[in-house]
Design a protein around this motif. Sequence first.
Motif, PDB file in Angstrom:
ATOM      1  N   LEU A 105       6.952  -9.107  29.377  1.00 24.91           N
ATOM      2  CA  LEU A 105       6.683  -9.808  28.124  1.00 24.91           C
ATOM      3  C   LEU A 105       5.248 -10.333  28.047  1.00 24.91           C
ATOM      4  CD1 LEU A 105       9.907 -12.001  27.707  1.00 24.91           C
ATOM      5  CD2 LEU A 105       9.201 -10.138  26.203  1.00 24.91           C
ATOM      6  N   ILE A 106       4.674 -10.660  29.187  1.00 28.96           N
ATOM      7  CA  ILE A 106       3.411 -11.394  29.204  1.00 28.96           C
ATOM      8  C   ILE A 106       2.236 -10.659  28.554  1.00 28.96           C
ATOM      9  CG2 ILE A 106       1.648 -12.351  30.756  1.00 28.96           C
ATOM     10  CD1 ILE A 106       3.971 -13.296  32.537  1.00 28.96           C
ATOM     11  N   PRO A 107       2.011  -9.370  28.799  1.00 28.52           N
ATOM     12  CA  PRO A 107       0.853  -8.718  28.166  1.00 28.52           C
ATOM     13  C   PRO A 107       0.852  -8.841  26.646  1.00 28.52           C
ATOM     14  CG  PRO A 107       1.708  -7.336  29.926  1.00 28.52           C
ATOM     15  CD  PRO A 107       2.694  -8.445  29.749  1.00 28.52           C
ATOM     16  N   ASN A 108       1.988  -8.613  26.006  1.00 25.42           N
ATOM     17  CA  ASN A 108       2.055  -8.748  24.543  1.00 25.42           C
ATOM     18  C   ASN A 108       1.830 -10.190  24.109  1.00 25.42           C
ATOM     19  OD1 ASN A 108       2.497  -6.046  24.018  1.00 25.42           O
ATOM     20  ND2 ASN A 108       4.731  -6.230  24.043  1.00 25.42           N
ATOM     21  N   LEU A 119       2.227 -20.311  32.436  1.00 22.34           N
ATOM     22  CA  LEU A 119       2.876 -19.927  31.180  1.00 22.34           C
ATOM     23  C   LEU A 119       3.195 -21.165  30.347  1.00 22.34           C
ATOM     24  CD1 LEU A 119       5.313 -17.015  32.125  1.00 22.34           C
ATOM     25  CD2 LEU A 119       3.444 -16.940  30.468  1.00 22.34           C
ATOM     26  N   GLY A 120       3.598 -22.235  31.019  1.00 23.50           N
ATOM     27  CA  GLY A 120       3.852 -23.487  30.300  1.00 23.50           C
ATOM     28  C   GLY A 120       2.604 -23.976  29.591  1.00 23.50           C
ATOM     29  N   SER A 154      10.516 -16.847  21.828  1.00 28.96           N
ATOM     30  CA  SER A 154      11.962 -16.941  21.993  1.00 28.96           C
ATOM     31  C   SER A 154      12.445 -16.102  23.179  1.00 28.96           C
ATOM     32  CB  SER A 154      12.652 -16.477  20.708  1.00 28.96           C
ATOM     33  OG  SER A 154      14.052 -16.488  20.859  1.00 28.96           O
ATOM     34  N   GLN A 155      11.874 -14.902  23.320  1.00 26.16           N
ATOM     35  CA  GLN A 155      12.256 -14.045  24.444  1.00 26.16           C
ATOM     36  C   GLN A 155      11.850 -14.658  25.778  1.00 26.16           C
ATOM     37  OE1 GLN A 155      11.464  -9.706  23.930  1.00 26.16           O
ATOM     38  NE2 GLN A 155      10.788 -10.272  21.882  1.00 26.16           N
ATOM     39  N   LEU A 156      10.673 -15.286  25.807  1.00 25.85           N
ATOM     40  CA  LEU A 156      10.209 -15.912  27.038  1.00 25.85           C
ATOM     41  C   LEU A 156      11.101 -17.088  27.417  1.00 25.85           C
ATOM     42  CD1 LEU A 156       8.144 -16.207  29.307  1.00 25.85           C
ATOM     43  CD2 LEU A 156       6.784 -17.653  27.777  1.00 25.85           C
ATOM     44  N   GLU A 157      11.459 -17.879  26.427  1.00 25.37           N
ATOM     45  CA  GLU A 157      12.330 -19.020  26.705  1.00 25.37           C
ATOM     46  C   GLU A 157      13.668 -18.552  27.271  1.00 25.37           C
ATOM     47  OE1 GLU A 157      13.987 -21.107  23.352  1.00 25.37           O
ATOM     48  OE2 GLU A 157      13.813 -23.024  24.406  1.00 25.37           O
ATOM     49  N   GLY A 158      14.245 -17.511  26.647  1.00 24.24           N
ATOM     50  CA  GLY A 158      15.514 -16.985  27.140  1.00 24.24           C
ATOM     51  C   GLY A 158      15.393 -16.427  28.546  1.00 24.24           C
ATOM     52  N   SER A 210       8.732 -25.419  27.683  1.00 25.96           N
ATOM     53  CA  SER A 210       9.093 -25.855  26.350  1.00 25.96           C
ATOM     54  C   SER A 210       8.337 -25.019  25.332  1.00 25.96           C
ATOM     55  CB  SER A 210       8.756 -27.339  26.160  1.00 25.96           C
ATOM     56  OG  SER A 210       8.981 -27.731  24.828  1.00 25.96           O
ATOM     57  N   VAL A 211       9.021 -24.655  24.260  1.00 24.94           N
ATOM     58  CA  VAL A 211       8.358 -23.830  23.252  1.00 24.94           C
ATOM     59  C   VAL A 211       8.190 -24.588  21.939  1.00 24.94           C
ATOM     60  CG1 VAL A 211       9.180 -21.693  24.252  1.00 24.94           C
ATOM     61  CG2 VAL A 211      10.580 -22.834  22.544  1.00 24.94           C
ATOM     62  N   SER A 212       8.329 -25.904  21.973  1.00 21.98           N
ATOM     63  CA  SER A 212       8.146 -26.674  20.749  1.00 21.98           C
ATOM     64  C   SER A 212       7.501 -28.015  21.087  1.00 21.98           C
ATOM     65  CB  SER A 212       9.498 -26.910  20.051  1.00 21.98           C
ATOM     66  OG  SER A 212      10.389 -27.589  20.907  1.00 21.98           O
ATOM     67  N   PHE A 213       6.318 -27.946  21.684  1.00 24.76           N
ATOM     68  CA  PHE A 213       5.635 -29.172  22.050  1.00 24.76           C
ATOM     69  C   PHE A 213       5.194 -29.920  20.793  1.00 24.76           C
ATOM     70  CE2 PHE A 213       5.033 -29.020  26.587  1.00 24.76           C
ATOM     71  CZ  PHE A 213       5.325 -27.713  26.874  1.00 24.76           C
TER      72      PHE A 213
END
Length: 218
Positions: A53-56, A112-113, A136-140, A195-198
Amino acid sequence: MIPSRKTLARALILAVAPLFLAACGVNAIPTKEETARAQWAEVQNQYQRRADLIPNLVETVKGFAAQERTVLTEVTEARASATQVRVDASTLTDPAKFQQYAAAQDRLSGVLGRLMMIQERYPDLKSNQNFLALQSQLEGTENRIAIARRDYNEAVRSYNLEFKTFPNSFWTVVHRNSQPMQMFAASDAAQTAPSVSFSPAAPSPPATAAPPPPAPAP
């Protein structure tokens, strides 16, 4: 011809021996070893999914926040380091190799965080559909990594216990190639999904001016 008592006794021993050995736990070590290795494969699978996922994700962030070169470079380098650590069958029983692997993955979790925090400074990035999907994919994936590590640790704990409890510990002589495995240590970076909603950081309160010195006495 009627079989002799000795023949009957030998046949009975051959029939009962497998049951006796199973009851004593001779199969417990290889069975639990295979379970632990299966859980390890799931850990690796989830880490690989994150790496893919990271490159994209980096390219998407770069399109809106190219000036964040430091964080983008750190993420890219951490991913390269995590994917270059060699992993084979001996890794699970080698403390140094296992620690190297775990440390590389934990470092990637940490950077990543930091990458995900960038969104608060770029409204266009925060609302970009591609970024939101990757987010969303990263969080999952981070959640699945935490679960996979937990399940692996539990499987290894159960397997390692076989080397300490009698009578199963007796069979370690039979399974000489089997060795206790390493476990993941608790790590805030690895066990907690980024966290994806700081929320935007609250502004610091203005500094209070120091009171003026007292006027000199007349």
